[in-house]
Design a protein around this motif. Sequence first.
Motif: not given
Length: 388
Positions: A129, A171, A174, A177-178, A209
């Motif tokens: 991550s 993190r 994230t 998700r990204n 999530l």
Amino acid sequence: MHRTALLAATASLVAGLLAWPANAAPSDFVHPGVTVSKGQLDFTRSKVGSGAQPWKGAFDRMIASKYADLNRTPKPRAVVECGSYSNPNHGCTDEREDAIAAYTQALAWYVTRDERHARQAIELMDAWSAVIRDHTNSNAPLQTGWAGSSWPKAAEIIKHTYTGTWANSGRFATMLRNVYLPEVINGSHSNGNWELSMMEAAVGISVFLEDKTSYDKAMAKFRTRTAAYVYLASDGELPKTVPSQNLNTREKIVRYWQGQSTFVDGLSQETCRDFTHTGYGLSAISHIAETSRIQGQDLYGTDVGERLRHGLGFHAKYELGTAAPAWLCGGSLKPGLGPVPEVGHNALANRLGHAMTNTGTLTQRGRPAGSNNLFVAWETLTHGDNPG
């Protein structure tokens, strides 16, 4: 005649779509809830603790594997580049295996309560991550699907059962998700196992999530692709299709099904390619169905369960040595289904009581199931005869 059959198949698909719930996501997500539940984990822990088989043997095999090594060094990359058949292979194997290792360590933590395993899982997740930003080249969607199927299984166990701290869990979320979710959520026009693995990742990530919109989108694509991946006689003369693929003639459909023109219950779109890729697809179907059940919507009683039951049974028969008839793939098959039947067999034979003789024989023969080193791992341990 062919036009009539196609219109009937299209009407059947539309009717099926309209019958599916528009909102599959639960009002409240269940955790841990990606492929394996707390009840299943507790059952596994109890059986291993008492030395019962096949769970103790399955646990021993897992602990002896490279994935359970407490000294494993993560190998993260900012950009993982994967070409066709992983050529080039710039971080592809490292990423998949680090993700499986994180899941392995999380399972080891749950069974033993040895915090070293939890911390090792966290180290692996944190390492990636902190670094990864993208997947590139032709196999990027599939690679993301494979690694993205294992990461949330590990993260769910650690975040929701480990009593220590995971400072960088945000993190990691994230990253999912990204970096992962955008690569898989819109699906694939490639062979069915691609999109099924991509949807497995999308569903698992959505659970972690608590993203209801992505969960619903992934589940809808999954239902459409599953119907187009495993044939049932109730589909009509021709298999169902994914509308966006424009498979609008019999000739196109037969070509897409690897030249197979006779369709029977349980035949897969990739049967005549090889059983290994078919196994990827069947495994992803079982994983998503299991996650959906944990989240409160049991798909095993729908066409998903029927397709999985017939798909496993059909391929198990030939995997066990039955000779292929001339009408099936020209009489020539490529076996190698892999360690994939445990989840589906447990759900359909043990929970629902379906007679699955060939699948049961194949499941027993493969115990204790290991890993395919891509996205399947330790399913005798987690799902073998598990009533949870």
